[in-house]
Structures are given as C-alpha cells and as structure tokens.
Design a protein around this motif. Structure first.
Motif, PDB file in Angstrom:
ATOM      1  N   ASP A 159       0.827  -1.210   0.000  1.00 51.45           N
ATOM      2  CA  ASP A 159       0.000   0.000   0.000  1.00 51.45           C
ATOM      3  C   ASP A 159       0.864   1.264   0.000  1.00 51.45           C
ATOM      4  OD1 ASP A 159      -2.749  -0.818  -0.119  1.00 51.45           O
ATOM      5  OD2 ASP A 159      -2.486  -1.679   1.873  1.00 51.45           O
ATOM      6  N   ASP A 160       1.931   1.252   0.776  1.00 50.41           N
ATOM      7  CA  ASP A 160       2.829   2.410   0.805  1.00 50.41           C
ATOM      8  C   ASP A 160       3.512   2.602  -0.546  1.00 50.41           C
ATOM      9  OD1 ASP A 160       2.233   2.977   3.434  1.00 50.41           O
ATOM     10  OD2 ASP A 160       3.939   1.841   4.236  1.00 50.41           O
ATOM     11  N   LEU A 161       3.962   1.518  -1.151  1.00 53.56           N
ATOM     12  CA  LEU A 161       4.654   1.610  -2.439  1.00 53.56           C
ATOM     13  C   LEU A 161       3.725   2.154  -3.522  1.00 53.56           C
ATOM     14  CD1 LEU A 161       6.643  -1.777  -2.510  1.00 53.56           C
ATOM     15  CD2 LEU A 161       7.346   0.430  -1.580  1.00 53.56           C
ATOM     16  N   LEU A 162       2.501   1.684  -3.513  1.00 55.96           N
ATOM     17  CA  LEU A 162       1.544   2.086  -4.550  1.00 55.96           C
ATOM     18  C   LEU A 162       1.038   3.512  -4.361  1.00 55.96           C
ATOM     19  CD1 LEU A 162      -0.581  -1.189  -4.738  1.00 55.96           C
ATOM     20  CD2 LEU A 162       1.201  -0.455  -6.334  1.00 55.96           C
ATOM     21  N   SER A 163       1.298   4.098  -3.205  1.00 56.43           N
ATOM     22  CA  SER A 163       0.810   5.451  -2.916  1.00 56.43           C
ATOM     23  C   SER A 163       1.751   6.541  -3.423  1.00 56.43           C
ATOM     24  CB  SER A 163       0.610   5.624  -1.405  1.00 56.43           C
ATOM     25  OG  SER A 163      -0.372   4.735  -0.911  1.00 56.43           O
ATOM     26  N   ARG A 197      -2.971 -12.323  -6.629  1.00 56.80           N
ATOM     27  CA  ARG A 197      -4.314 -11.747  -6.528  1.00 56.80           C
ATOM     28  C   ARG A 197      -4.286 -10.489  -5.652  1.00 56.80           C
ATOM     29  NH1 ARG A 197      -6.335 -16.166  -5.105  1.00 56.80           N
ATOM     30  NH2 ARG A 197      -6.760 -16.921  -7.222  1.00 56.80           N
ATOM     31  N   THR A 198      -3.562 -10.548  -4.564  1.00 60.74           N
ATOM     32  CA  THR A 198      -3.457  -9.388  -3.669  1.00 60.74           C
ATOM     33  C   THR A 198      -2.800  -8.206  -4.371  1.00 60.74           C
ATOM     34  OG1 THR A 198      -3.327 -10.776  -1.683  1.00 60.74           O
ATOM     35  CG2 THR A 198      -2.408  -8.547  -1.526  1.00 60.74           C
ATOM     36  N   ILE A 199      -1.721  -8.466  -5.083  1.00 60.73           N
ATOM     37  CA  ILE A 199      -1.022  -7.388  -5.792  1.00 60.73           C
ATOM     38  C   ILE A 199      -1.929  -6.755  -6.850  1.00 60.73           C
ATOM     39  CG2 ILE A 199       0.928  -6.821  -7.286  1.00 60.73           C
ATOM     40  CD1 ILE A 199       2.443  -9.147  -5.906  1.00 60.73           C
ATOM     41  N   ILE A 200      -2.635  -7.598  -7.592  1.00 65.09           N
ATOM     42  CA  ILE A 200      -3.524  -7.074  -8.642  1.00 65.09           C
ATOM     43  C   ILE A 200      -4.632  -6.225  -8.027  1.00 65.09           C
ATOM     44  CG2 ILE A 200      -5.268  -7.707 -10.359  1.00 65.09           C
ATOM     45  CD1 ILE A 200      -3.510 -10.092 -11.116  1.00 65.09           C
ATOM     46  N   HIS A 201      -5.295  -6.745  -7.027  1.00 66.34           N
ATOM     47  CA  HIS A 201      -6.441  -6.028  -6.453  1.00 66.34           C
ATOM     48  C   HIS A 201      -6.012  -4.712  -5.800  1.00 66.34           C
ATOM     49  CE1 HIS A 201      -9.040  -9.943  -6.120  1.00 66.34           C
ATOM     50  NE2 HIS A 201      -8.772  -9.601  -7.363  1.00 66.34           N
ATOM     51  N   HIS A 206      -5.672   1.319  -6.174  1.00 64.54           N
ATOM     52  CA  HIS A 206      -4.932   2.577  -6.155  1.00 64.54           C
ATOM     53  C   HIS A 206      -5.022   3.314  -7.498  1.00 64.54           C
ATOM     54  CE1 HIS A 206      -2.684   2.748  -2.275  1.00 64.54           C
ATOM     55  NE2 HIS A 206      -2.971   1.469  -2.254  1.00 64.54           N
ATOM     56  N   GLY A 207      -5.800   2.792  -8.425  1.00 66.54           N
ATOM     57  CA  GLY A 207      -5.991   3.451  -9.717  1.00 66.54           C
ATOM     58  C   GLY A 207      -4.842   3.258 -10.690  1.00 66.54           C
ATOM     59  N   LEU A 208      -4.008   2.259 -10.454  1.00 63.85           N
ATOM     60  CA  LEU A 208      -2.851   2.007 -11.307  1.00 63.85           C
ATOM     61  C   LEU A 208      -3.094   0.794 -12.192  1.00 63.85           C
ATOM     62  CD1 LEU A 208      -0.016   2.467  -8.641  1.00 63.85           C
ATOM     63  CD2 LEU A 208      -1.058   4.200 -10.120  1.00 63.85           C
ATOM     64  N   SER A 209      -2.310   0.685 -13.243  1.00 63.56           N
ATOM     65  CA  SER A 209      -2.385  -0.454 -14.146  1.00 63.56           C
ATOM     66  C   SER A 209      -1.428  -1.542 -13.690  1.00 63.56           C
ATOM     67  CB  SER A 209      -2.045  -0.021 -15.576  1.00 63.56           C
ATOM     68  OG  SER A 209      -3.010   0.877 -16.072  1.00 63.56           O
ATOM     69  N   ILE A 210      -1.678  -2.758 -14.154  1.00 63.63           N
ATOM     70  CA  ILE A 210      -0.849  -3.876 -13.699  1.00 63.63           C
ATOM     71  C   ILE A 210      -0.775  -4.967 -14.753  1.00 63.63           C
ATOM     72  CG2 ILE A 210      -2.794  -4.989 -12.517  1.00 63.63           C
ATOM     73  CD1 ILE A 210      -0.622  -5.871 -10.383  1.00 63.63           C
ATOM     74  N   GLY A 228      -8.165  -8.803 -13.026  1.00 66.14           N
ATOM     75  CA  GLY A 228      -7.969  -7.362 -12.985  1.00 66.14           C
ATOM     76  C   GLY A 228      -6.745  -6.834 -13.699  1.00 66.14           C
ATOM     77  N   ALA A 229      -5.839  -7.719 -14.139  1.00 68.05           N
ATOM     78  CA  ALA A 229      -4.665  -7.246 -14.882  1.00 68.05           C
ATOM     79  C   ALA A 229      -5.094  -6.641 -16.213  1.00 68.05           C
ATOM     80  CB  ALA A 229      -3.690  -8.398 -15.117  1.00 68.05           C
ATOM     81  N   ASN A 230      -4.442  -5.552 -16.613  1.00 65.84           N
ATOM     82  CA  ASN A 230      -4.790  -4.932 -17.898  1.00 65.84           C
ATOM     83  C   ASN A 230      -3.576  -4.716 -18.796  1.00 65.84           C
ATOM     84  OD1 ASN A 230      -3.856  -2.838 -16.141  1.00 65.84           O
ATOM     85  ND2 ASN A 230      -4.805  -1.298 -17.459  1.00 65.84           N
ATOM     86  N   ILE A 231      -2.381  -5.122 -18.335  1.00 66.12           N
ATOM     87  CA  ILE A 231      -1.189  -5.088 -19.179  1.00 66.12           C
ATOM     88  C   ILE A 231      -0.778  -6.538 -19.416  1.00 66.12           C
ATOM     89  CG2 ILE A 231       1.178  -4.285 -19.439  1.00 66.12           C
ATOM     90  CD1 ILE A 231       0.597  -2.111 -17.393  1.00 66.12           C
ATOM     91  N   VAL A 232      -0.878  -6.983 -20.659  1.00 67.60           N
ATOM     92  CA  VAL A 232      -0.586  -8.379 -20.997  1.00 67.60           C
ATOM     93  C   VAL A 232       0.831  -8.453 -21.556  1.00 67.60           C
ATOM     94  CG1 VAL A 232      -1.292 -10.395 -22.329  1.00 67.60           C
ATOM     95  CG2 VAL A 232      -3.022  -8.770 -21.490  1.00 67.60           C
TER      96      VAL A 232
END
Length: 270
Positions: A159-163, A197-201, A206-210, A228-232
């Motif tokens: 959570d801290d990293l994604l913020s 799954r945790t990383i993706i969700h 956080h509104g980021l792509s993954i 939920g992944a959107n970068i293949v």
C-alpha cells in the motif's frame, strides 16, 4: 488522434505486448503485423548495450509500438539514460521501498531535473514554480513509470509503495516472486496465486495499471486479466520460437518415424 500507451492505460484499456530480445532489424516490422501495443525490452537479464537498445527503441517507436525497458537496477540515472535512447516506459526491478519508487519517478517523470533541487521536490514537498512544472509535464508527458513487484517485502509494504505519486503501473515478476515466497516456479500454488491476486487487487484499487509476465500458456494471461490485470506481457521471442519449432519438428519426426527429442533444458528466466 491515436492514443499513446499511457493514455490507453489511463482510459482503462487492456494493452498487449511481448518481451523481446533480438536486435535484428527484421523483427520490428514483423511484430507490427501482430498488433502489439508495446514491447518489453529487458536489460536486467539480457546483454544489450546502450547503442543496440537505442536502435531497437527508435525502430519500435517509428512503427508506433511503445518500447518499455527494464533497467538492471533501480537507478534513476539509468532510467533517464534509456529514455534518452528512445524508451517510453521504464521498469525497475525488485523495488521494495518508497524511496526507491520515488527515485524512479524522479528519473522518469521529472527529467531533466537532478540533484538537490529534484530531492526537494521528490522528498521534501517543495512547490515547483508554475513555468517549470509545465515544462516538466510536457517534457515527460508520454513517459510511463513502472515498478517490478516481485518479493515478500514489497508485498508486505504494497500500500505504501503504490501510494507514491507519479507511479503509473506495476509489473509482477512471477519467477522472483515465487522464489521469494519459497515456492520456486510453483505458479499454480495457492500461496503464490493469493499473492498475485493481492497485488492485482491493491494495484487496481490505487488506480494504477498492472501486468504479469508469463512465457507459458495463454490461459494464464486470461486468468489474471479476469482478476484485474490490464497489461498483458505474453511470452518472449526465444520461448515462442523454440516452442513452435519444437512442435513442428515433433510433428514431422513422428510422421516419418524418427525419434522425438525430449526437452530437458532449463527455462530462460526473463
């Protein structure tokens, strides 16, 4: 107007690419026919010099395929260097701290600022003059800042990293993550799958792509897109070539009664 890759991600679209290692000038035009949005060029595990990398980036950009480059270490100066060579996206490996991600953002989103002035903006919350802020925004408008999340410490601090402001996306490194979890290459293990799954969700929250990179069956990509992944980031040139060639030669040898060679070689990890 054609949207760039960052705009597609900000619009919530899925984007498609592959990892690419060959420096041959014949390949980019072939990849253009496939309909890729981006190529993932890895300089962490693949020996590419700066000149080769710049040529690859420039050719792919000329063909409207976004070059995303993974640098060998979380070094903001390396991030600036590959962008100078033509990269539009930068991935740094094994990021585990807020400071590392802020420094990556500085290299990708604040070019050409460096040194103490950049430190004041990144770490001390100094207010940037309006004219400079507009220049920096325009200068780096299409650049994409991506963090490799591939370890247990990163997962614990996620959570801290994604913020961190300026981060656009996350790439999950499945091989390194599985090793860090103590489950090397066990990509179907429930603990590994729960970590992914945790990383993706959390990333999407956080509104980021993954994205996640696999060199195996397309079904794995479909599974994580549905999560939920959107970068293949699907496979890479060496794997695709050897998989297809092995298949075709097996068909030919079986048809004429020759022995089929079994595959005992280790996988190249990207």
């Amino acid at each position: 107007m054609t949207l760039n890759l960052l705009q597609k991600l900000q619009n919530g679209q899925n984007v498609y690419g592959t990892c690419f290692t060959s420096t041959s000038p014949m390949w980019p035009a072939a990849l253009k026919k496939v309909g890729l949005d981006f190529v993932f060029i890895d300089t962490e595990h693949i020996p590419l010099d700066r000149g080769e990398l710049a040529k690859m980036c420039q050719i792919f950009r000329a063909l409207d395929i976004t070059p995303i480059v993974r640098i060998p270490s979380p070094d903001p100066f390396l991030a600036c260097q590959v962008i100078d060579g033509g990269a539009l996206g930068v991935v740094a490996p094994y990021l585990e701290s807020v400071t590392q991600i802020r420094e990556l953002v500085g290299g990708v989103k604040y070019r050409p600022l460096k040194g103490e002035v950049l430190h004041q903006y990144l770490h001390e919350g100094a207010e940037m003059p309006a004219e400079l802020a507009q220049y920096i925004a325009n200068h780096n408008a299409a650049n994409i800042c991506i963090a490799n999340i591939e370890s247990v410490p990163a997962l614990e601090r996620l959570d801290d990293l994604l913020s961190v402001k300026g981060l656009d996306a996350v790439f999950i490194g499945p091989h390194d993550l599985s090793v860090s979890l103590g489950l090397p290459e066990q990509y179907d293990h429930p603990v590994f799958e729960e970590a992914v799954r945790t990383i993706i969700h959390k990333t999407r929250a956080h509104g980021l792509s993954i994205g996640i990179h696999f060199s195996l069956e397309p079904e794995r990509q479909i599974k994580w897109i549905n999560e939920g992944a959107n970068i293949v980031v699907h496979s890479f040139d060496i794997a695709l070539f050897t998989q297809r060639l092995r298949h075709d030669l097996s068909v030919i040898k079986q048809a004429v009664g020759d022995a089929v060679q079994s595959d005992t070689s280790p996988n190249l990890v990207i």
